[in-house]
Write a protein that holds these residues in place. Structure first.
Motif, PDB file in Angstrom:
ATOM      1  N   GLN A  69       3.188 -73.557 -96.683  1.00  0.00           N
ATOM      2  CA  GLN A  69       3.018 -73.133 -95.508  1.00  0.00           C
ATOM      3  C   GLN A  69       3.784 -72.893 -94.651  1.00  0.00           C
ATOM      4  O   GLN A  69       3.809 -71.904 -93.896  1.00  0.00           O
ATOM      5  N   PHE A  70       4.991 -73.727 -94.559  1.00  0.00           N
ATOM      6  CA  PHE A  70       6.060 -73.759 -93.853  1.00  0.00           C
ATOM      7  C   PHE A  70       7.447 -73.838 -94.539  1.00  0.00           C
ATOM      8  O   PHE A  70       7.386 -74.648 -95.550  1.00  0.00           O
ATOM      9  N   ALA A 109       1.875 -69.086 -90.625  1.00  0.00           N
ATOM     10  CA  ALA A 109       3.194 -70.040 -90.020  1.00  0.00           C
ATOM     11  C   ALA A 109       3.482 -69.565 -88.584  1.00  0.00           C
ATOM     12  O   ALA A 109       3.710 -70.430 -87.854  1.00  0.00           O
ATOM     13  N   LYS A 114       5.701 -71.794 -86.591  1.00  0.00           N
ATOM     14  CA  LYS A 114       6.790 -72.418 -87.584  1.00  0.00           C
ATOM     15  C   LYS A 114       7.412 -71.126 -88.368  1.00  0.00           C
ATOM     16  O   LYS A 114       6.641 -70.192 -88.419  1.00  0.00           O
ATOM     17  N   PRO A 116       7.696 -69.654 -92.256  1.00  0.00           N
ATOM     18  CA  PRO A 116       6.974 -69.756 -93.585  1.00  0.00           C
ATOM     19  C   PRO A 116       7.943 -70.072 -94.659  1.00  0.00           C
ATOM     20  O   PRO A 116       7.585 -70.328 -95.774  1.00  0.00           O
TER      21      PRO A 116
END
Length: 164
Positions: A69-70, A109, A114, A116
């Protein structure tokens, strides 16, 4: 004389690899039409239609469960991607790039403020990591002789499906 731009682009990785001193194998078999990677089984399959041409065990990111996800989460992405680049001078022997993040990954993200992350590859394994489990930052790592086969068999734009 007409120059076919696609042929030049497809030949470029082999030429670069030849200049780098790395051995790039030649492949003259059935076309790899997709790559299937099953994280829970730690198995990667090079497919021609619905037939597996080759299968390889692999290592994942240091946090192997769940979809990336990040940036920095140590997870390997899950979903549909393509092979979008090659690195014959990889620090990990040879590597082929996976098109993570896709639009959905970037939007998720961004919604959380944030990054990705990116730079996800199928690559080889340095000797120091050969006996370690799930050591990458989110990539799929195979043994060096295996990435040589993958590099030679898989074309750019080949679909990659990574499943849990």
């Amino acid at each position: 004389m007409t120059i076919d731009r696609r042929k030049i682009l497809l030949a470029a990785p082999a030429l670069l690899a030849a200049c780098s001193g790395r051995k790039v194998l030649s492949y003259d078999g059935p076309q790899v039409t997709s790559i299937m990677a099953f994280k829970s089984q730690r198995r990667l399959y090079l497919m021609h239609g619905n037939k597996a041409l080759k299968a390889y065990p692999f290592q994942l990111g240091f946090a192997p469960v769940g979809h990336k996800q990040f940036e920095g989460d140590g997870k390997t992405p899950e979903g549909a991607y393509i092979i979008d680049r090659r690195n014959p001078n990889s620090a990990y022997h040879l590597s082929v790039g996976i098109s993570y993040p896709n639009d959905h990954d970037r939007a998720f993200a961004e919604a959380h403020g944030k990054s990705p992350g990116g730079e996800i590859f199928i690559h080889g394994t340095p000797r120091a990591f050969e006996s370690k489990q799930d050591w990458t930052a989110g990539c799929i790592a195979v043994m060096n002789n295996e990435v040589e086969e993958i590099y030679s068999m898989v074309g750019d734009y080949t679909p990659v499906f990574v499943k849990a």
